[in-house]
Design an enzyme around this catalytic site. Structure first.
Site, PDB file in Angstrom:
ATOM      1  N   ASP A  17       3.136  -1.120 -10.207  1.00 61.49           N
ATOM      2  CA  ASP A  17       4.432  -1.481  -9.632  1.00 61.49           C
ATOM      3  C   ASP A  17       4.513  -3.005  -9.513  1.00 61.49           C
ATOM      4  O   ASP A  17       5.220  -3.532  -8.665  1.00 61.49           O
ATOM      5  CB  ASP A  17       4.599  -0.822  -8.257  1.00 61.49           C
ATOM      6  CG  ASP A  17       6.066  -0.764  -7.822  1.00 61.49           C
ATOM      7  OD1 ASP A  17       6.942  -0.677  -8.702  1.00 61.49           O
ATOM      8  OD2 ASP A  17       6.333  -0.822  -6.600  1.00 61.49           O
ATOM      9  N   GLY A  41       0.777  -1.239   0.000  1.00 62.19           N
ATOM     10  CA  GLY A  41       0.000   0.000   0.000  1.00 62.19           C
ATOM     11  C   GLY A  41       0.803   1.282   0.000  1.00 62.19           C
ATOM     12  O   GLY A  41       0.221   2.358   0.132  1.00 62.19           O
ATOM     13  N   ASP A  91      -6.684 -11.174  -8.135  1.00 64.59           N
ATOM     14  CA  ASP A  91      -5.607 -11.382  -9.104  1.00 64.59           C
ATOM     15  C   ASP A  91      -5.862 -10.512 -10.328  1.00 64.59           C
ATOM     16  O   ASP A  91      -6.835 -10.723 -11.058  1.00 64.59           O
ATOM     17  CB  ASP A  91      -5.552 -12.859  -9.496  1.00 64.59           C
ATOM     18  CG  ASP A  91      -4.387 -13.178 -10.435  1.00 64.59           C
ATOM     19  OD1 ASP A  91      -3.627 -12.258 -10.788  1.00 64.59           O
ATOM     20  OD2 ASP A  91      -4.259 -14.369 -10.811  1.00 64.59           O
ATOM     21  N   LYS A 129       6.312  -0.243 -13.928  1.00 64.05           N
ATOM     22  CA  LYS A 129       7.642  -0.820 -13.745  1.00 64.05           C
ATOM     23  C   LYS A 129       7.988  -1.743 -14.913  1.00 64.05           C
ATOM     24  O   LYS A 129       7.181  -2.549 -15.347  1.00 64.05           O
ATOM     25  CB  LYS A 129       7.694  -1.625 -12.448  1.00 64.05           C
ATOM     26  CG  LYS A 129       9.048  -2.301 -12.194  1.00 64.05           C
ATOM     27  CD  LYS A 129       8.998  -3.263 -11.030  1.00 64.05           C
ATOM     28  CE  LYS A 129       8.809  -2.537  -9.721  1.00 64.05           C
ATOM     29  NZ  LYS A 129       8.810  -3.459  -8.561  1.00 64.05           N
ATOM     30  N   ASP A 154      -4.418  -6.070  -5.536  1.00 66.87           N
ATOM     31  CA  ASP A 154      -3.272  -6.966  -5.429  1.00 66.87           C
ATOM     32  C   ASP A 154      -3.791  -8.359  -5.081  1.00 66.87           C
ATOM     33  O   ASP A 154      -4.803  -8.492  -4.379  1.00 66.87           O
ATOM     34  CB  ASP A 154      -2.280  -6.487  -4.367  1.00 66.87           C
ATOM     35  CG  ASP A 154      -0.886  -7.063  -4.598  1.00 66.87           C
ATOM     36  OD1 ASP A 154       0.009  -6.291  -4.996  1.00 66.87           O
ATOM     37  OD2 ASP A 154      -0.687  -8.281  -4.401  1.00 66.87           O
ATOM     38  N   TRP A 205       2.367   2.933  -2.470  1.00 70.24           N
ATOM     39  CA  TRP A 205       1.980   3.840  -3.550  1.00 70.24           C
ATOM     40  C   TRP A 205       0.577   4.379  -3.325  1.00 70.24           C
ATOM     41  O   TRP A 205       0.310   5.564  -3.569  1.00 70.24           O
ATOM     42  CB  TRP A 205       2.058   3.121  -4.902  1.00 70.24           C
ATOM     43  CG  TRP A 205       3.444   3.089  -5.484  1.00 70.24           C
ATOM     44  CD1 TRP A 205       4.615   3.046  -4.787  1.00 70.24           C
ATOM     45  CD2 TRP A 205       3.794   3.108  -6.872  1.00 70.24           C
ATOM     46  NE1 TRP A 205       5.676   3.018  -5.650  1.00 70.24           N
ATOM     47  CE2 TRP A 205       5.206   3.061  -6.929  1.00 70.24           C
ATOM     48  CE3 TRP A 205       3.055   3.118  -8.040  1.00 70.24           C
ATOM     49  CZ2 TRP A 205       5.892   3.048  -8.150  1.00 70.24           C
ATOM     50  CZ3 TRP A 205       3.736   3.115  -9.261  1.00 70.24           C
ATOM     51  CH2 TRP A 205       5.144   3.085  -9.311  1.00 70.24           C
TER      52      TRP A 205
END
Length: 252
Positions: free
Chosen positions: A159, A95, A135, A199, A119, A97
């Site tokens: 990320d 958490g 998911d 990312k 997540d 971000w």
């Protein structure tokens, strides 16, 4: 939530050892002995965590991860966040971000907007955000996120990272598969003028994906925040000025 300068590894105080009154930063390093049941690699990881100034600063500020400082720096540089935005945070746990997004979009002070994080790992609720445990790679995830956000997004963050194997090419391909899926979702939900931050691993974004971003956005750049560990191959691709989805694109 202002971004920090890179935290200093030096501390205050003096040392009387050998008659010296200067403190050597190396004297302040926390060393972890290999304990029974702990592997050498886990010991090295723990020692790195204990001596990481970003970890220490995150703990001091009540941030859930050192990764929060990466987003702060990217936002300071590229102005991704502002009050009232609608934001999706992919791979959000634990958490860090999401905390930055809520603070900088002023959701806790009634600044409007909406933040949805997702997540596959369990993570604690963050006031001002909708925190989903699901998911993202599941077939129903895009519809779940779109319905929860309740409209188009101004910013999609990712990320996400796959477990590393130590084989550079394999790890790069795994991260790029996540990046491609994240961008596919961003194309479907971003409002015109929206932005995407994701990312990837050094070596850059794969040509076909990068070409798609450049066709649909006014500006695409790569950046490596100072808070990203020097030995890490991670970098971030930032695409801004989304023009809108092109359903005639043959690469789709």
């Amino acid at each position: 939530m202002p971004s920090p300068k890179p935290p200093s590894r030096r501390g205050g105080g003096t040392s009387s050892r050998s008659g010296s009154h200067a403190t050597d930063a190396r004297d302040l390093t926390v060393r972890v002995r290999t304990a029974r049941g702990r592997t050498t690699s886990s010991t090295q990881w723990l020692q790195r965590q204990l001596n990481d100034p970003y970890v220490q600063e995150a703990r001091r500020r009540g941030l859930r991860s050192r990764a929060a400082f990466k987003l702060m720096e990217l936002d300071d540089r590229y102005h991704l966040l502002r009050p009232g935005l609608r934001v999706v945070d992919l791979g959000a746990a634990p958490g860090g971000w999401t905390q930055v997004v809520v603070e900088r979009t002023r959701l806790q002070s009634g600044g409007g907007g909406r933040v949805v994080g997702i997540d596959i790992l369990p993570w604690d609720e963050i006031p001002g955000a909708c925190c989903l445990v699901h998911d993202f790679m599941a077939d129903d995830a895009p519809a779940l996120l779109t319905g929860t956000l309740g409209g188009p997004a101004d910013l999609v963050l990712s990320d996400m990272a796959a477990p590393t194997t130590g084989h550079r090419k394999t790890d790069h391909l795994r991260v790029m598969a996540l990046a491609e899926t994240a961008w596919d979702f961003a194309e479907s939900i971003l409002a015109p003028g929206g932005a995407f931050c994701c990312k990837v691993f050094q070596g850059g974004t794969e040509g076909e994906l990068l070409a798609r971003m450049k066709r649909l956005c006014t500006q695409v750049r790569h950046a490596k925040p100072a808070a990203s560990r020097p030995e890490s191959p991670e970098v971030y691709v930032i695409a801004q000025g989304f023009r809108g989805r092109d359903d005639t694109d043959p690469s789709r």
